[in-house]
Design an enzyme around this catalytic site. Structure first.
Site, mmCIF file in Angstrom:
data_model
loop_
_atom_site.group_PDB
_atom_site.id
_atom_site.type_symbol
_atom_site.label_atom_id
_atom_site.label_comp_id
_atom_site.label_asym_id
_atom_site.label_seq_id
_atom_site.Cartn_x
_atom_site.Cartn_y
_atom_site.Cartn_z
ATOM 1 N N LEU A 489 0.818 -1.216 0.000
ATOM 2 C CA LEU A 489 0.000 0.000 0.000
ATOM 3 C C LEU A 489 0.846 1.259 0.000
ATOM 4 C CD1 LEU A 489 -2.942 -0.989 2.355
ATOM 5 C CD2 LEU A 489 -2.643 -1.371 -0.103
ATOM 6 N N ASP A 490 2.022 1.221 0.629
ATOM 7 C CA ASP A 490 2.898 2.388 0.552
ATOM 8 C C ASP A 490 3.257 2.688 -0.901
ATOM 9 O OD1 ASP A 490 3.126 3.249 3.173
ATOM 10 O OD2 ASP A 490 4.797 1.932 3.637
ATOM 11 N N VAL A 491 3.575 1.644 -1.674
ATOM 12 C CA VAL A 491 3.948 1.848 -3.072
ATOM 13 C C VAL A 491 2.733 2.270 -3.886
ATOM 14 C CG1 VAL A 491 4.752 0.694 -5.163
ATOM 15 C CG2 VAL A 491 5.942 0.323 -2.994
#
Length: 630
Positions: A489-491
């Site tokens: 999710l960060d990416v």
């Protein structure tokens, strides 16, 4: 070309139309996002008509593209495929990169996601396809922004192979560093399980809170001490080999006792939610929000940096290395006050499109510059997200430095941050504050929850995965839900953040007004799980069937069949064959598969990616730009 400006625009693609074809898993994302941005199509929107592929009725196939027309613009065209031939990557059908499974296998996604389990594993969600769809929309928006600024009309292409390499870029950089990992790469990790069967994630950034939580549950002191380092580094290593005693401790207490201990000592816990639960509460919101600000002329002044320093490898004023010469954002300035992954990645992508990116760092510089492993004394992971950026040190606790930052924002085009909720307003650096000094500024905030979930836990990657059903979506039926320890999710949140900024820039070009744009990890989770949420909303089983995207063992490695050929490939005994022999065996029977990359450092010499992975000035591996413009 007629002027693209229109006084009626309230969304960046209002009055424009699009037509799309290609791989359904990719085009469904493209169509959804273009529609949310205001464009219209005569075709049914993907997902409105249930189909077996959960992608609606957009034209399928492995080739095709998306064309956006109208609004006074020349037609903008984007091609998005599984393996992008324009990028010099050699995957394609020859290398077996023909779908989500084979792209995950070749690019290292399966290897990173499988670290917790000790062997490569496929993500049951279509992660590479989702990222590719967002990249295609970014390319279209950037092309339109470039046109509106008087640049040439350009077509853009991207591929899931490029998206996959981008997704593992930090892990690849670490694998190619001069020194080893700071934490062990070994089997293990959360979630934990309570005595009454609740699977849960734990989060804290404070070692004292970690220790107090486990002491309250009577964990052995040696175990809680040994467990902190793998817990702390799990974002970097995608695994967390905890002492078994910590899992045993969790299993000896009820969920209510665990919740009380976390609340009492400053840690946070989140029970894993199901996809059905997320579907029931889903508000249908877009993955970002766009809001025009006060009317004002476009910013034209150049930013005066004042005392500062360039980021490693970048002369002052230089665009990011690898950026397309004269890219669509050339001449624009982005101020980025980002931490960790989400905001820095968003700004990195804007730099690759030609913008000048200036990082706002604390006095002494970003501490993550020193995070091991290093290349030429600088964190390889940090370089993967920040190479080519300039840096200016600002003490946001100082009124004088905050005033300096406002002065910098007065000459910038974008201000991007991911500070804690409420921090910007507390500092006098919120959208309204900066609009007073630059009414045409695009103010971008990348958050965890976007204020859409009541009583939400800490907005970090793994907590958002836990709360939104991602733990179910990435694992097939029959396996216990578990959020991936790859920073999915960060990416994806960084990709959405860049998409939102590009939408804001296009809105500004069409209206002459600045904008506030917000994106979030929650939006990333909902984008990734959209097909599963649609199945859940229809009352169907949202999870993929047992055995879905599980690689096959060979005598010397692993291979992954294409999703459509997996069942037929299972009829062949490949265990005694080398990977090369096994691939030939399947090919003889008309089945497509590809070798699974298990060592990321091997990607440098992988013929499926010939010439695509380079090294920067510090010797850190660098993946190719995700788009080609022609």
């Amino acid at each position: 070309m007629a002027s693209p400006a229109t006084t009626q625009t309230v969304r960046p693609l209002d009055t424009l139309r699009f037509d799309t074809s290609g791989p359904p898993q990719i085009t469904s994302v493209v169509a959804d996002h273009l529609r949310l941005l205001g464009a219209r199509t005569d075709r049914p929107v993907p997902g409105e008509v249930p189909t077996d592929s959960d992608t609606g009725t957009v034209t399928g196939g492995t080739t095709g593209g998306t064309t956006v027309t109208g609004g006074g613009f020349a037609p903008a065209h984007a091609t998005a495929t599984w393996a992008d031939p324009a990028g010099g990557l050699a995957g394609g059908r020859v290398g077996g990169l023909v779908d989500e499974a084979t792209v995950q296998a070749a690019t290292g996604i399966m290897a990173v996601h499988g670290r917790r389990d000790g062997s490569p594993r496929g993500l049951a969600a279509d992660y590479a396809a989702t990222a590719t769809g967002v990249l295609a929309v970014q390319g279209l928006l950037a092309s339109l922004v470039g046109q509106a600024r008087g640049g040439p009309v350009r077509a853009v292409s991207t591929g899931a192979d490029r998206a996959g390499l981008l997704a593992v870029s930090q892990y690849l950089a670490a694998a190619g560093a001069e020194e080893g990992e700071a934490a062990e790469l070994a089997v293990g990790g959360p979630p934990f399980t309570s005595a009454d069967g609740v699977h849960f994630e734990l989060e804290t950034l404070d070692p004292e809170a970690w220790a107090a939580f486990w002491k309250a549950l009577e964990a052995p002191v040696e175990a809680l001490r040994a467990g902190w380092r793998p817990f702390q580094f799990r974002y970097a290593t995608a695994c967390a080999p905890f002492p078994a005693a910590l899992h045993l401790t969790a299993r000896s207490h009820t969920w209510e006792r665990i919740r009380r201990a976390a609340a009492a000592y400053g840690a946070q816990v989140c029970a894993l939610h199901s996809l059905a639960e997320r579907a029931a509460e889903h508000d249908g919101a877009a993955p970002w929000s766009l809001m025009p600000t006060a009317t004002g002329r476009l910013a034209t002044g150049r930013l005066a940096l004042g005392p500062g320093r360039p980021a490693p490898g970048a002369p002052p004023g230089a665009a990011s290395p690898g950026a397309t010469a004269g890219g669509p954002l050339a001449g624009l300035t982005v101020l980025e006050a980002g931490r960790r992954i989400q905001a820095p990645l968003a700004a990195h992508l804007l730099g690759l499109l030609g913008a000048d990116v200036i990082r706002i760092e604390p006095p002494g510089g970003d501490p993550l510059r020193g995070m091991p492993p290093a290349c030429s004394g600088i964190s390889a992971r940090w370089l993967a997200l920040n190479r080519g950026k300039q840096a200016v040190e600002i003490d946001i606790k100082s009124e004088a430095d905050r005033r300096r930052l406002r002065e910098m924002a007065a000459g910038a085009d974008v201000f991007l941050h991911n500070w804690a909720p409420g921090k910007a307003a507390e500092l006098g650096l919120d959208a309204e504050d900066l609009a007073r000094v630059n009414p045409a500024l695009v103010y971008a905030y990348t958050s965890g929850w976007a204020d859409r979930i009541e009583h939400a836990p800490m907005g970090t990657d793994f907590m958002v995965q836990a709360r939104t059903g991602v733990g179910e979506a990435v694992r097939p039926e029959g396996e216990a839900p578990a959020p991936s320890l790859m920073t999915l999710l960060d990416v994806l949140g960084g990709l959405l953040g860049a998409e939102a900024v590009l939408a804001g820039l296009l809105l500004r070009e069409r209206t002459g007004r600045g904008a506030r744009v917000d994106s979030s990890l929650l939006g990333a989770a909902d984008t990734l799980t959209a097909p599963a949420l649609r199945r859940a909303a229809r009352g169907e089983n949202p999870r993929r069937p047992a055995g879905f995207r599980v690689p096959r063992r060979t005598a010397d490695g692993w291979l992954a069949p294409a999703d459509a050929d997996a069942r037929a490939a299972a009829a062949h005994d490949l265990s005694g064959l080398t990977t090369t022999e096994a691939l030939a065996r399947l090919h003889e029977h008309g089945l497509t598969a590809t070798a699974v990359t298990t060592e990321l450092s091997d990607l440098h010499h992988d013929p499926r990616f010939t010439g695509s992975i380079s090294r920067d000035a510090h010797g850190a591996p660098a993946v190719p730009d995700p788009w080609s413009f022609v």
